[in-house]
Design a protein around this motif. Structure first.
Motif, PDB file in Angstrom:
ATOM      1  N   SER A 263       7.562  11.141 -14.206  1.00 27.42           N
ATOM      2  CA  SER A 263       7.373  10.413 -15.303  1.00 27.42           C
ATOM      3  C   SER A 263       8.442   9.229 -15.464  1.00 27.42           C
ATOM      4  CB  SER A 263       7.265  10.693 -15.700  1.00 27.42           C
ATOM      5  OG  SER A 263       7.537  12.310 -16.535  1.00 27.42           O
ATOM      6  N   ASN A 264       9.926   9.259 -14.495  1.00 29.66           N
ATOM      7  CA  ASN A 264      11.038   8.822 -15.658  1.00 29.66           C
ATOM      8  C   ASN A 264      10.410   7.302 -14.768  1.00 29.66           C
ATOM      9  OD1 ASN A 264      13.356   7.748 -15.707  1.00 29.66           O
ATOM     10  ND2 ASN A 264      14.542   9.612 -14.827  1.00 29.66           N
ATOM     11  N   PRO A 265      11.197   6.174 -16.106  1.00 29.60           N
ATOM     12  CA  PRO A 265      11.028   5.156 -15.587  1.00 29.60           C
ATOM     13  C   PRO A 265      11.252   4.606 -14.570  1.00 29.60           C
ATOM     14  CG  PRO A 265      11.307   5.233 -17.631  1.00 29.60           C
ATOM     15  CD  PRO A 265      11.309   6.949 -17.600  1.00 29.60           C
ATOM     16  N   ILE A 266      12.666   5.180 -14.126  1.00 27.36           N
ATOM     17  CA  ILE A 266      13.627   3.960 -12.736  1.00 27.36           C
ATOM     18  C   ILE A 266      12.738   4.379 -12.004  1.00 27.36           C
ATOM     19  CG2 ILE A 266      15.452   4.366 -14.872  1.00 27.36           C
ATOM     20  CD1 ILE A 266      16.518   6.245 -13.142  1.00 27.36           C
ATOM     21  N   ASN A 267      12.069   5.678 -11.913  1.00 22.13           N
ATOM     22  CA  ASN A 267      11.705   6.558 -10.356  1.00 22.13           C
ATOM     23  C   ASN A 267      10.388   5.943 -10.001  1.00 22.13           C
ATOM     24  OD1 ASN A 267      14.288   7.521 -10.760  1.00 22.13           O
ATOM     25  ND2 ASN A 267      13.418   9.684 -11.197  1.00 22.13           N
ATOM     26  N   GLN A 268       9.189   4.744 -10.910  1.00 19.99           N
ATOM     27  CA  GLN A 268       8.485   4.227 -10.617  1.00 19.99           C
ATOM     28  C   GLN A 268       8.230   3.758  -9.393  1.00 19.99           C
ATOM     29  OE1 GLN A 268       5.555   5.512 -12.551  1.00 19.99           O
ATOM     30  NE2 GLN A 268       7.195   7.071 -12.994  1.00 19.99           N
TER      31      GLN A 268
ATOM     32  N   LEU B 118       2.814  10.849  -6.598  1.00 22.06           N
ATOM     33  CA  LEU B 118       3.415  11.046  -8.153  1.00 22.06           C
ATOM     34  C   LEU B 118       2.364  11.627  -9.191  1.00 22.06           C
ATOM     35  CD1 LEU B 118       6.288   8.135  -8.395  1.00 22.06           C
ATOM     36  CD2 LEU B 118       6.609  10.589  -6.868  1.00 22.06           C
ATOM     37  N   THR B 119       1.324  10.833  -9.132  1.00 19.08           N
ATOM     38  CA  THR B 119       0.161  11.523 -10.354  1.00 19.08           C
ATOM     39  C   THR B 119       0.433  13.195  -9.809  1.00 19.08           C
ATOM     40  OG1 THR B 119      -0.374   9.105 -10.265  1.00 19.08           O
ATOM     41  CG2 THR B 119      -1.334  10.718 -11.185  1.00 19.08           C
ATOM     42  N   HIS B 120      -0.419  13.328  -9.111  1.00 10.65           N
ATOM     43  CA  HIS B 120      -0.494  14.799  -8.589  1.00 10.65           C
ATOM     44  C   HIS B 120       0.752  15.384  -8.900  1.00 10.65           C
ATOM     45  CE1 HIS B 120      -3.990  12.542  -6.596  1.00 10.65           C
ATOM     46  NE2 HIS B 120      -4.675  13.861  -6.162  1.00 10.65           N
TER      47      HIS B 120
ATOM     48  N   PRO C  69      -1.175   2.048 -12.343  1.00 13.25           N
ATOM     49  CA  PRO C  69      -0.647   1.916 -13.777  1.00 13.25           C
ATOM     50  C   PRO C  69       0.482   3.273 -13.904  1.00 13.25           C
ATOM     51  CG  PRO C  69      -2.391   1.867 -14.466  1.00 13.25           C
ATOM     52  CD  PRO C  69      -2.818   2.665 -13.194  1.00 13.25           C
ATOM     53  N   PRO C  70       1.879   2.850 -13.842  1.00 12.50           N
ATOM     54  CA  PRO C  70       2.572   3.416 -14.487  1.00 12.50           C
ATOM     55  C   PRO C  70       2.770   4.322 -15.219  1.00 12.50           C
ATOM     56  CG  PRO C  70       4.085   1.384 -14.809  1.00 12.50           C
ATOM     57  CD  PRO C  70       2.241   1.408 -14.570  1.00 12.50           C
ATOM     58  N   LEU C  71       3.218   6.139 -14.074  1.00  9.78           N
ATOM     59  CA  LEU C  71       3.278   7.339 -15.453  1.00  9.78           C
ATOM     60  C   LEU C  71       3.592   7.006 -16.134  1.00  9.78           C
ATOM     61  CD1 LEU C  71       2.904   7.745 -12.280  1.00  9.78           C
ATOM     62  CD2 LEU C  71       3.604  10.568 -12.952  1.00  9.78           C
TER      63      LEU C  71
ATOM     64  N   ARG D  54       0.790  -1.100   0.127  1.00  4.58           N
ATOM     65  CA  ARG D  54       0.022   0.042  -0.257  1.00  4.58           C
ATOM     66  C   ARG D  54       0.571   1.475   0.184  1.00  4.58           C
ATOM     67  NH1 ARG D  54      -3.308  -3.294   3.204  1.00  4.58           N
ATOM     68  NH2 ARG D  54      -5.363  -3.477   2.497  1.00  4.58           N
ATOM     69  N   TYR D  55       1.767   0.972   0.923  1.00  2.00           N
ATOM     70  CA  TYR D  55       2.815   2.070   0.695  1.00  2.00           C
ATOM     71  C   TYR D  55       3.524   2.987  -0.731  1.00  2.00           C
ATOM     72  CZ  TYR D  55       7.365   4.849   0.819  1.00  2.00           C
ATOM     73  OH  TYR D  55       8.190   5.421  -0.419  1.00  2.00           O
ATOM     74  N   PHE D  56       3.614   1.468  -1.580  1.00  2.00           N
ATOM     75  CA  PHE D  56       4.423   2.556  -2.827  1.00  2.00           C
ATOM     76  C   PHE D  56       2.874   2.731  -4.031  1.00  2.00           C
ATOM     77  CE2 PHE D  56       7.181  -0.509  -2.007  1.00  2.00           C
ATOM     78  CZ  PHE D  56       8.694  -0.020  -1.851  1.00  2.00           C
ATOM     79  N   LYS D  57       1.963   1.916  -3.245  1.00  2.00           N
ATOM     80  CA  LYS D  57       0.756   2.301  -4.381  1.00  2.00           C
ATOM     81  C   LYS D  57       0.285   3.635  -4.062  1.00  2.00           C
ATOM     82  CE  LYS D  57      -1.459  -2.053  -4.951  1.00  2.00           C
ATOM     83  NZ  LYS D  57      -3.043  -2.654  -4.526  1.00  2.00           N
ATOM     84  N   TYR D  58       0.383   4.378  -2.727  1.00  2.00           N
ATOM     85  CA  TYR D  58       0.221   5.454  -2.649  1.00  2.00           C
ATOM     86  C   TYR D  58       0.990   6.291  -2.849  1.00  2.00           C
ATOM     87  CZ  TYR D  58      -4.284   3.937   0.273  1.00  2.00           C
ATOM     88  OH  TYR D  58      -5.450   3.534   0.987  1.00  2.00           O
TER      89      TYR D  58
END
Length: 894
Positions: free
Chosen positions: A541-546, A466-468, A511-513, A457-461
């Motif tokens: 939005s950098n793929p390595i930071n998802q 990051l989406t915001h 889903p990832p950004l 849940r931490y990684f989800k929130y």
């Protein structure tokens, strides 16, 4: 499974229909589903209640369970119209009033006819000058006068009915109604007198009429014109009341239109905004002359009137005064007030623990938020979802404060209040000015979940946050929040040993950004040099930071970011680099063990020293290791710590200057100084000639770290690897005490005064910090616990000569390789590998024992140290988290 759902659906008989018609209707959803805002299938019990009962009691199925045990209750439905029976009663009352008025009119007409007949009889008998001759003309005149009086009475009755209706709508006074009733009686008496007078004066015999009126004792005759004037006055009063009522309605409409125009202008000033991702469907376009988008009808309908609530907290209330949020939220709303003592106490715990390191911008009050809008509005006009977003950020802070104060039950309730507030504003467009507070709320709530060991849940929130943040370029405070995320990510990076395969798979849920387009991922010279962008939207939005921020420190390389945020990001990069080095050493020891070649672990003192990751045979480099190898002079761990300390000094210097934008000397930045001192001690090479193999500066740094946490125990709740750093500092004190004790026993001479004083000082510090760490360790889930540090053997000189003062072989080691390296400093690769395996087995056994004590199934992510009651509360609140995450998943995916 057999439930009552089938019988409820099959009740279609006439008796059942009649019984339902006589009884009050029930809600379509049960109370539990309505409270959680989940879809209910309407059965009794519903599927949600069945699933909760089966999960709580660990049953394979609900077959044979009594329906009442599910606690699936359907409350009576509230009618949305007039109260039953009121319409019929009003209709019967109006009918009775009409019958009464008709009876009174007939009685008045009868009295008039009787008076006229009596007057006519007296005229025939008396004769004389005043005599009256009855003829056809006289009869016609009487009939006309009777018709006029009947018309006047009918108009008066209509006026009374209209006046009663106006009194119900516009609040006509009771005194005016009594005046109308008295006027009706006066007109009735006037009609009787006029009938008598007309009967006596049909042919102009005025003298006889006057005398006869006095003889009969009737009211003084009045001309017909007086009754007409009275009727005209009553009509004018009625028209005046109607005009006043119309003016009042027009004023109310104008006031509502002004409020609507203010809301529209404030919403359009910053453009459209949505709860997660803005879309064109969320904004109704307006013409070019309007200059603003019209507000959606749902937003207008759900605007709150908080006139009865606190202006600071903004208690959510609808226009009719009912609470718009669940009861679990309204229960704790007083804690959000700036004047609430308990709320301020919880907020102070948060400030002294988590925010002592993060230094995020303060959450604005409702007045401050309304004042900084392009078109300022009153706090009571805030839309419900914007107010819920601000409340979610406030609840997330005091929830962490309650957790730092060990108020676990209250912390769980406040965390659930955060979820319910976020649930209120997730599907509605929120104003861009509160988007940052929503992102902060998601991150702090994810931080709370990570403190409970709930990493999925931490990684989800975190990803929702990051989406915001992807929509918040050039917004003040974004760099501070990104630096906070980066530092806590370094802790996740450490406990997972930098293994991305060990991370939970959340891509399907959140889903990832999307990756930034080619050519937009780099900007200034620093971006080109390090190969990454310092733009917030491009960082997230950098793929390595998802999953965690890695590679070059994106906030540190941004020279325009605040100095304190750059310092924190530099420390996060140093932690990740040290984890990569520790992983390389352990993999190298494993290969040496396989080849049966002995060798030391490497590194001295605090395990420092810059080594290439591939020298230990670590194989593929991580993104951080690649960036460090490419820019070793700038990004090596030692230089990053020095840069972080320099930036910290710059911030404190600017804060001390009046007008420098800081908080002056009030903030001591204990959290930053603690982390800098710990990293400085870890990375400094030891001195074999000194006592215990440590330099004087190393000893001072270690004592500084331990003394700081002894003076400020709340720093143990800081986010990131702070707790692990303090534990490793205590382990290094163990090595120091063992070295000093060994040197004292080897020479056979008594230690000098300075050596003895240093030994006593280090021992006292070690005992104090060990006590704090032991208390804090018991509060944590097994997976998050660092070393279980052993006690010193105070009788070692008499019982076992040559034995260590503190036996580190009894240490319950942390599962992180970066922390294990501090315990296994002087061990051979064979011993180190064996002890690492033993530590993993002990950790799993402790997890199983704790899971059995809590009565839950053993699972890697479900471990918790709370007792049974708190665990049940946490499981119940987890369902609300799942509901929120499901809604977020649906919105982001679409």
């Amino acid at each position: 499974m057999s439930t009552d759902g089938g019988s409820i659906q099959s009740d279609a008989s006439g008796a059942t229909a009649a019984r339902r018609a006589n009884s009050q209707g029930l809600c379509a959803s049960c109370d539990r589903c309505r409270a959680r805002k989940t879809k209910c299938d309407g059965n009794r019990p519903c599927s949600n209640c069945i699933a909760k009962y089966v999960k709580r009691h660990k049953l394979p199925s609900a077959e044979g369970v009594d329906v009442d045990l599910f606690e699936c209750v359907y409350s009576p439905a509230k009618r949305r119209g007039p109260v039953p029976g009121k319409a019929g009663a009003a209709r019967k009352a109006s009918e009775a009033l009409a019958v009464q008025h008709e009876a009174r009119a007939q009685l008045s007409q009868t009295a008039m006819m009787q008076g006229m007949m009596n007057a006519a009889g007296m005229s025939h008998g008396g004769g004389g000058a005043g005599g009256i001759g009855m003829g056809g003309g006289g009869t016609a005149a009487i009939a006309n006068e009777m018709d006029d009086m009947a018309e006047l009475q009918r108009q008066l009755l209509l006026q009374q009915q209209l006046e009663q209706q106006m009194a119900q709508v516009g609040g006509t006074s009771h005194q005016h109604q009594q005046q109308l009733t008295s006027d009706a009686g006066l007109l009735g008496g006037l009609g009787g007198g006029m009938g008598i007078g007309m009967g006596m004066d049909m042919d102009g015999g005025g003298t006889g009429a006057t005398n006869m009126s006095g003889m009969l004792g009737s009211p003084s005759p009045q001309p017909v014109g007086g009754g007409v004037d009275l009727m005209q006055q009553q009509q004018q009063q009625l028209f005046e009341l109607q005009r006043q009522q119309q003016q009042l309605q027009q004023q109310q409409q104008m006031h509502a239109m002004q409020q609507q125009m203010q809301q529209n202008s404030s919403s359009a000033s910053a453009g459209p905004a949505a709860g997660i991702v803005p879309s064109s469907s969320d904004v109704d376009g307006a013409g070019a002359g309007a200059g603003a988008g019209m507000e959606p009808s749902a937003r207008r309908a759900r605007t709150m009137d908080t006139s009865t609530a606190s202006a600071t907290t903004g208690v959510a209330a609808t226009a009719n005064g009912d609470s718009a949020l669940p009861r679990s939220v309204t229960k704790h709303l007083p804690l959000l007030s700036k004047s609430n003592i308990d709320g301020n106490r919880l907020r102070s715990y948060y400030d002294l623990s988590i925010d002592d390191l993060f230094r995020l911008p303060p959450i604005p009050t409702d007045e401050e938020y309304c004042a900084r809008l392009s078109v300022p509005i009153k706090p009571k006009l805030l839309p419900r979802f914007d107010l819920a977003a601000l409340q979610a950020a406030r609840f997330s802070e005091i929830a962490l404060g309650a957790l730092a104060n060990n108020q676990v039950a209250l912390a769980l309730e406040l965390s659930n209040a955060t979820v319910m507030c976020l649930r209120e504003c997730v599907e509605e467009p929120i104003h861009p000015s509160c988007m940052y507070d929503v992102a902060r709320a998601y991150f702090l709530h994810g931080l709370f979940r990570s403190y409970r060991g709930d990493m999925p849940r931490y990684f989800k929130y975190r990803r929702v946050c990051l989406t915001h943040l992807s929509q918040l370029d050039n917004v003040p405070g974004v760099e501070s929040l990104l630096a906070a995320i980066s530092f806590h990510d370094s802790w996740a990076y450490m406990i997972h040993n930098a293994a991305e395969d060990a991370l939970p798979d959340i891509d399907e849920a959140i889903p990832p950004l999307p990756a930034p387009p080619q050519g937009q991922d780099r900007g200034g010279d620093a971006d080109v040099k390090y190969g990454v962008s310092s733009n917030p939207s491009l960082i997230v939005s950098n793929p390595i930071n998802q999953m965690w921020i890695q590679g070059p420190p994106p906030v540190f390389i941004n020279n325009e970011a605040p100095a304190l945020s750059r310092s924190l990001d530099a420390l996060a990069c140093a932690v990740r680099s040290c984890c990569d080095q520790a992983n390389a050493r352990f993999e190298g020891m494993a290969k040496e063990l396989e080849a049966q070649n002995g060798g030391g672990i490497g590194g001295s003192g605090g395990g420092g020293g810059e080594e290439a990751c591939d020298s230990g045979g670590c194989g593929k480099l991580s993104a951080t290791g690649t960036a460090v190898m490419a820019n070793e002079e700038e990004l090596c761990s030692r230089n990053m710590v020095l840069s972080a300390f320099t930036l910290l000094q710059q911030h404190e210097t600017a804060a001390a200057v009046p007008g420098g934008g800081g908080q002056g000397t009030v903030s001591k930045n204990h959290g930053h100084h603690l982390v800098v001192s710990a990293m400085d001690a870890f990375l400094e090479g030891g001195d074999e000639e000194e006592a215990g193999g440590f330099t004087d500066s190393q000893i001072q740094s270690l004592l500084s770290v331990c003394n700081t946490v002894i003076e400020h125990p709340l720093l143990l709740y800081q986010a990131g690897p702070t707790y692990h750093m303090i534990s490793n500092a205590a382990v290094l004190l163990c090595h120091l005490l063992n070295g000093m004790h060994a040197q004292r026993g080897a020479g056979g001479e008594a230690p000098g005064e300075m050596e003895a004083a240093l030994f006593d000082e280090v021992l006292d510090t070690y005992l104090a910090v060990r006590k704090l760490l032991s208390i804090h360790r018991r509060k944590l889930p097994v997976r998050l616990r660092c070393h279980g540090i052993p006690r010193p053997n105070l009788a070692v000189g008499t019982s076992e000569p040559g034995a260590p003062f503190i036996d580190l072989g009894e240490t319950l080691m942390c599962g992180s390789r970066g922390c294990q390296a501090f315990v296994l400093m002087a061990c051979s690769p064979c011993v180190a590998a064996e002890r690492a395996r033993s530590a993993a087995q002990k950790q799993q056994a402790a997890a199983q024992q704790e899971a059995a004590a809590n009565g839950i199934d053993v699972g890697f992510e479900d471990i918790s140290e709370f007792d049974r009651e708190l665990f049940d509360i946490g499981q119940e609140f987890d369902l609300d988290d799942d509901d929120l995450l499901n809604v977020l998943s649906r919105i982001i995916a679409t």
